[in-house]
Enzyme design. Structure first.
Site, PDB file in Angstrom:
ATOM      1  N   SER A   7       1.006  -1.163   0.059  1.00 39.02           N
ATOM      2  CA  SER A   7      -0.013  -0.124  -0.069  1.00 39.02           C
ATOM      3  C   SER A   7       0.844   1.300  -0.225  1.00 39.02           C
ATOM      4  CB  SER A   7      -0.863  -0.089   1.332  1.00 39.02           C
ATOM      5  OG  SER A   7      -1.573   1.322   1.249  1.00 39.02           O
ATOM      6  N   HIS A  30      -1.519  -1.305  -4.020  1.00 41.54           N
ATOM      7  CA  HIS A  30      -2.781  -1.096  -3.446  1.00 41.54           C
ATOM      8  C   HIS A  30      -2.509   0.518  -3.349  1.00 41.54           C
ATOM      9  CE1 HIS A  30      -6.067  -1.678  -0.536  1.00 41.54           C
ATOM     10  NE2 HIS A  30      -5.521  -0.609   0.198  1.00 41.54           N
ATOM     11  N   ASP A  32      -4.500   3.616  -1.786  1.00 41.66           N
ATOM     12  CA  ASP A  32      -5.721   4.168  -0.959  1.00 41.66           C
ATOM     13  C   ASP A  32      -6.120   5.433  -1.170  1.00 41.66           C
ATOM     14  OD1 ASP A  32      -6.099   1.790   1.037  1.00 41.66           O
ATOM     15  OD2 ASP A  32      -4.061   2.309   1.582  1.00 41.66           O
ATOM     16  N   MET A  34      -8.873   8.394  -0.318  1.00 41.59           N
ATOM     17  CA  MET A  34      -9.591   8.800   0.999  1.00 41.59           C
ATOM     18  C   MET A  34     -10.079  10.246   0.741  1.00 41.59           C
ATOM     19  SD  MET A  34      -7.378   7.708   4.176  1.00 41.59           S
ATOM     20  CE  MET A  34      -6.602   5.956   4.329  1.00 41.59           C
ATOM     21  N   HIS A  63      -8.346   1.490  -3.811  1.00 37.85           N
ATOM     22  CA  HIS A  63      -9.260   1.323  -2.576  1.00 37.85           C
ATOM     23  C   HIS A  63     -10.062   2.449  -2.405  1.00 37.85           C
ATOM     24  CE1 HIS A  63      -9.551   0.069   1.695  1.00 37.85           C
ATOM     25  NE2 HIS A  63     -10.612   0.139   1.437  1.00 37.85           N
ATOM     26  N   MET A  65     -11.949   4.759  -0.776  1.00 39.82           N
ATOM     27  CA  MET A  65     -12.669   4.852   0.760  1.00 39.82           C
ATOM     28  C   MET A  65     -13.179   6.361   0.701  1.00 39.82           C
ATOM     29  SD  MET A  65      -9.820   3.477   3.189  1.00 39.82           S
ATOM     30  CE  MET A  65      -8.384   3.866   1.820  1.00 39.82           C
ATOM     31  N   MET A 134     -11.702  -5.618   5.338  1.00 37.81           N
ATOM     32  CA  MET A 134     -10.903  -4.724   6.058  1.00 37.81           C
ATOM     33  C   MET A 134     -10.610  -5.401   7.615  1.00 37.81           C
ATOM     34  SD  MET A 134     -10.523  -2.199   4.187  1.00 37.81           S
ATOM     35  CE  MET A 134      -9.304  -1.208   5.549  1.00 37.81           C
ATOM     36  N   ASP A 172      -6.980  -6.131   4.205  1.00 37.17           N
ATOM     37  CA  ASP A 172      -6.364  -5.120   4.413  1.00 37.17           C
ATOM     38  C   ASP A 172      -6.249  -4.555   5.793  1.00 37.17           C
ATOM     39  OD1 ASP A 172      -5.368  -2.588   3.754  1.00 37.17           O
ATOM     40  OD2 ASP A 172      -7.056  -1.747   2.627  1.00 37.17           O
ATOM     41  N   GLY A 174      -2.948  -3.954   9.049  1.00 39.12           N
ATOM     42  CA  GLY A 174      -2.237  -4.608   9.814  1.00 39.12           C
ATOM     43  C   GLY A 174      -1.541  -5.915   9.507  1.00 39.12           C
ATOM     44  N   SER A 195       2.839  -0.316   6.105  1.00 40.37           N
ATOM     45  CA  SER A 195       3.945  -0.142   6.771  1.00 40.37           C
ATOM     46  C   SER A 195       4.892  -1.489   6.774  1.00 40.37           C
ATOM     47  CB  SER A 195       3.475   0.091   8.311  1.00 40.37           C
ATOM     48  OG  SER A 195       2.248  -0.515   8.792  1.00 40.37           O
TER      49      SER A 195
HETATM   50  C1  DX5 Z   1      -6.278   1.655   5.663  1.00 41.40           C
HETATM   51  C2  DX5 Z   1      -5.884   1.363   4.297  1.00 41.40           C
HETATM   52  C3  DX5 Z   1      -4.882   0.300   4.371  1.00 41.40           C
HETATM   53  C4  DX5 Z   1      -3.652   0.658   4.675  1.00 41.40           C
HETATM   54  C5  DX5 Z   1      -2.799  -0.510   5.488  1.00 41.40           C
HETATM   55  O1  DX5 Z   1      -7.479   2.583   5.486  1.00 41.40           O
HETATM   56  O2  DX5 Z   1      -6.972   1.271   3.674  1.00 41.40           O
HETATM   57  O3  DX5 Z   1      -4.607  -0.004   3.088  1.00 41.40           O
HETATM   58  O4  DX5 Z   1      -2.524   1.369   3.758  1.00 41.40           O
HETATM   59  O5  DX5 Z   1      -1.763   0.028   6.281  1.00 41.40           O
HETATM   60  P1  DX5 Z   1      -1.070  -1.052   7.177  1.00 41.40           P
HETATM   61  O6  DX5 Z   1      -0.505  -2.235   6.198  1.00 41.40           O
HETATM   62  O7  DX5 Z   1      -0.037  -0.124   7.490  1.00 41.40           O
HETATM   63  O8  DX5 Z   1      -1.995  -1.372   7.995  1.00 41.40           O
HETATM   64 ZN    ZN Z   2      -6.427   0.021   1.641  1.00 46.22          ZN
END
Ligand code: DX5
Ligand code: ZN
Length: 218
Positions: A7, A30, A32, A34, A63, A65, A134, A172, A174, A195
């Site tokens: 990501s 990936h 994201d 937002m 993704h 959001m 998620m 997706d 953690g 991360s």
């Molecule tokens: C959170 C995102 C994830 C995020 C995951 O809202 O959708 O894709 O990047 O990040 P990690 O892998 O650090 O949990």
């Molecule tokens: Zn995501």
């Protein structure tokens, strides 16, 4: 098949182009998106997506959001998104939304937040290439993995096998070396990792490690 999807939310935005090129061994990227409404955070939009698409040939899983995701489908398809993954909580008709993505010539997927049950959506899996579970509340990277969502993965795995579908199950949030094995054992195909990849000194090695741990656990 196991897919590792770094990501770019966790990348260095001042060096995004070179960070993207650090994971040539990833199966897809990936992205994201937002909007500050569907989730309490902002990330990036079509221009950054276009820029990323300009430096890599990798498949871009978008993704979304965002509220009213359908309004943005054409924009993100044009910007280089290869699959548009919208939230079921953000649309009144997820099957119609998937159809709209397909009409644009891209793949479709839907995502569900941790608290959203999967049963109401099992009958529509044939309409999407991917379903994304998620494992954190969407909005931020670096959160703690929620193992309880793996119950939904097991339900999906059984349903997909029973119905003879090829829908990819993605997870997706953690995902790291310590959590990926349990997700793989539950039946996940595609693992988003922010991360754990871009927070590593060697992102490509992190991708390889995640893949081998997942493969061993399947
Ligand atoms: C959170 C995102 C994830 C995020 C995951 O809202 O959708 O894709 O990047 O990040 P990690 O892998 O650090 O949990
Ligand atoms: Zn995501």
């Amino acid at each position: 098949m196991i897919y590792i999807a770094p990501s770019i939310l966790a990348a260095d935005y001042a060096a995004l182009g070179s960070d993207v090129l650090k994971v040539p061994n990833a199966d897809l990227l990936h992205v994201d998106i937002m909007d500050g409404h569907f989730v309490p955070n902002l990330s990036f939009g079509p221009d950054v997506t276009r820029a990323v698409n300009g430096v890599t040939d990798q498949f871009l899983d978008m993704h979304l959001m965002i509220e009213q995701p359908e309004k943005w489908f054409a924009t993100y398809a044009e910007a280089g998104g290869d699959r548009l993954v919208f939230h079921v909580e953000a649309t009144p008709d997820h099957v119609a939304a998937a159809r709209q993505a397909h009409e644009l010539g891209v793949q479709a997927g839907f995502a569900v937040k941790p608290g959203t049950p999967i049963e109401p959506y099992l009958d529509s899996l044939e309409h999407v290439e991917e379903v994304m579970i998620m494992s954190v509340e969407p909005g931020f990277g670096g959160q703690k993995f929620m193992p309880e969502v793996l119950d939904k993965v097991r339900v999906l795995r059984d349903h997909i096998a029973g119905a003879g579908l090829s829908t990819i199950i993605a997870i997706d949030g953690g995902i790291a070396e310590a959590t990926i094995a349990q997700a793989a054992a539950a039946g996940v195909d595609s693992f988003v990792a922010g991360s754990a990849v871009f927070g590593s000194d060697d992102p490509a090695a992190a991708v390889d490690t995640l893949r081998s741990v997942a493969l061993a656990a399947r």
